[in-house]
Design a protein around this motif. Structure first.
Motif, mmCIF file in Angstrom:
data_model
loop_
_atom_site.group_PDB
_atom_site.id
_atom_site.type_symbol
_atom_site.label_atom_id
_atom_site.label_comp_id
_atom_site.label_asym_id
_atom_site.label_seq_id
_atom_site.Cartn_x
_atom_site.Cartn_y
_atom_site.Cartn_z
ATOM 1 N N PRO A 24 53.232 13.959 48.523
ATOM 2 C CA PRO A 24 54.157 15.474 47.272
ATOM 3 C C PRO A 24 55.288 14.490 46.932
ATOM 4 N N SER A 25 55.575 15.475 46.197
ATOM 5 C CA SER A 25 56.103 15.572 44.294
ATOM 6 C C SER A 25 56.480 16.742 44.205
ATOM 7 N N ASP A 26 57.675 16.999 43.135
ATOM 8 C CA ASP A 26 58.414 17.761 42.423
ATOM 9 C C ASP A 26 57.614 18.114 41.624
ATOM 10 N N TYR A 27 56.331 17.690 41.098
ATOM 11 C CA TYR A 27 55.635 17.740 39.093
ATOM 12 C C TYR A 27 54.361 18.271 40.715
ATOM 13 N N LYS A 28 53.873 18.151 41.598
ATOM 14 C CA LYS A 28 53.375 18.806 42.315
ATOM 15 C C LYS A 28 53.378 20.356 42.628
ATOM 16 N N PHE A 29 54.609 20.362 43.428
ATOM 17 C CA PHE A 29 55.060 21.420 43.994
ATOM 18 C C PHE A 29 55.195 22.228 42.820
ATOM 19 N N LYS A 30 55.940 22.049 41.518
ATOM 20 C CA LYS A 30 55.827 23.156 40.103
ATOM 21 C C LYS A 30 54.256 23.406 39.487
ATOM 22 N N ALA A 31 53.826 22.646 39.946
ATOM 23 C CA ALA A 31 52.200 22.979 39.513
ATOM 24 C C ALA A 31 51.276 23.749 40.471
ATOM 25 N N ASN A 32 51.291 23.896 41.731
ATOM 26 C CA ASN A 32 51.186 24.053 42.137
ATOM 27 C C ASN A 32 51.457 25.742 42.232
ATOM 28 N N TYR A 33 52.920 26.104 42.377
ATOM 29 C CA TYR A 33 53.060 27.384 42.322
ATOM 30 C C TYR A 33 52.343 28.061 40.802
ATOM 31 N N LEU A 34 52.665 27.356 39.448
ATOM 32 C CA LEU A 34 52.313 27.869 38.529
ATOM 33 C C LEU A 34 50.461 27.757 38.382
ATOM 34 N N LEU A 35 49.910 27.071 39.121
ATOM 35 C CA LEU A 35 48.145 27.177 39.837
ATOM 36 C C LEU A 35 48.201 28.705 40.127
ATOM 37 N N LEU A 36 48.435 28.543 42.092
ATOM 38 C CA LEU A 36 48.947 30.109 42.654
ATOM 39 C C LEU A 36 49.275 31.142 41.607
ATOM 40 N N GLY A 37 49.954 31.169 41.163
ATOM 41 C CA GLY A 37 51.008 32.052 40.391
ATOM 42 C C GLY A 37 49.586 32.919 39.474
ATOM 43 N N ALA A 38 48.825 31.877 39.200
ATOM 44 C CA ALA A 38 47.705 31.706 37.579
ATOM 45 C C ALA A 38 46.785 32.961 38.077
ATOM 46 N N THR A 39 45.888 32.166 39.365
ATOM 47 C CA THR A 39 44.774 32.790 40.169
ATOM 48 C C THR A 39 44.890 33.856 41.233
ATOM 49 N N LEU A 40 46.455 34.441 41.489
ATOM 50 C CA LEU A 40 47.095 35.867 41.652
ATOM 51 C C LEU A 40 46.554 36.601 40.640
ATOM 52 N N ILE A 41 47.451 36.473 39.374
ATOM 53 C CA ILE A 41 46.815 37.289 38.071
ATOM 54 C C ILE A 41 46.020 37.533 37.602
ATOM 55 N N SER A 42 45.276 36.730 37.592
ATOM 56 C CA SER A 42 43.401 36.615 36.986
ATOM 57 C C SER A 42 42.979 37.274 37.792
ATOM 58 N N LEU A 48 41.462 44.779 38.708
ATOM 59 C CA LEU A 48 41.614 46.359 38.099
ATOM 60 C C LEU A 48 40.700 46.129 36.964
ATOM 61 N N GLY A 49 40.253 45.228 36.344
ATOM 62 C CA GLY A 49 39.193 45.022 35.361
ATOM 63 C C GLY A 49 37.960 45.489 35.617
ATOM 64 N N ARG A 50 37.241 44.836 36.616
ATOM 65 C CA ARG A 50 35.914 44.319 36.530
ATOM 66 C C ARG A 50 35.254 45.926 38.030
ATOM 67 N N GLY A 51 36.451 46.646 38.870
ATOM 68 C CA GLY A 51 36.045 47.981 39.354
ATOM 69 C C GLY A 51 35.834 46.713 40.779
ATOM 70 N N THR A 52 35.788 45.875 40.864
ATOM 71 C CA THR A 52 34.995 45.488 42.065
ATOM 72 C C THR A 52 35.998 46.250 43.064
ATOM 73 N N HIS A 53 35.361 45.396 45.064
ATOM 74 C CA HIS A 53 35.360 46.212 45.571
ATOM 75 C C HIS A 53 37.194 44.927 46.426
ATOM 76 N N LEU A 54 37.986 46.840 46.122
ATOM 77 C CA LEU A 54 39.277 45.972 46.333
ATOM 78 C C LEU A 54 39.129 45.358 48.387
ATOM 79 N N VAL A 55 38.736 45.659 49.074
ATOM 80 C CA VAL A 55 38.539 45.022 50.401
ATOM 81 C C VAL A 55 38.223 43.301 49.944
ATOM 82 N N GLU A 56 37.119 43.290 49.587
ATOM 83 C CA GLU A 56 36.484 41.906 49.488
ATOM 84 C C GLU A 56 36.992 40.783 48.645
ATOM 85 N N SER A 57 37.613 41.471 47.709
ATOM 86 C CA SER A 57 38.890 40.427 46.883
ATOM 87 C C SER A 57 40.170 40.117 47.544
#
Length: 86
Positions: A24-42, A48-57
């Motif tokens: 663990p390090s401060d840099y890795k915590f910040k990177a993890n939060y950024l990547l987690l947010g980017a994954t959730l946003i994408s 929303l854009g592709r109309g995939t099955h909401l339950v599976e996603s």
């Protein structure tokens, strides 16, 4: 293209969460939060854009988020113990 980007971000996020857990390090915590947010946003844009099955996603998103958050929580505890030892 967004799907490939989403998968790549999620894979890197899992890799960083694993690295964070073992070293663990401060840099890795910040990177993890950024990547987690980017994954959730994408993922939200994919649903929303592709109309995939909401339950599976959402189920896969919950599993991913739970795994990454678990790694972050245990890494945070380990990091606090390490910084208090000095």
């Amino acid at each position: 293209m967004l799907l490939i980007t989403h998968i790549a971000i999620a894979m890197v996020s899992v890799l960083f969460a694993t690295l964070l857990f073992f070293s663990p390090s401060d840099y890795k915590f910040k990177a993890n939060y950024l990547l987690l947010g980017a994954t959730l946003i994408s993922g939200t844009f994919l649903v929303l854009g592709r109309g995939t099955h909401l339950v599976e996603s959402c189920l896969m998103g919950l599993i991913y988020t739970g795994a990454v958050f678990t790694a972050i929580i245990f890494a945070r505890k380990k990091f606090v113990r390490q910084t208090n030892d000095y």
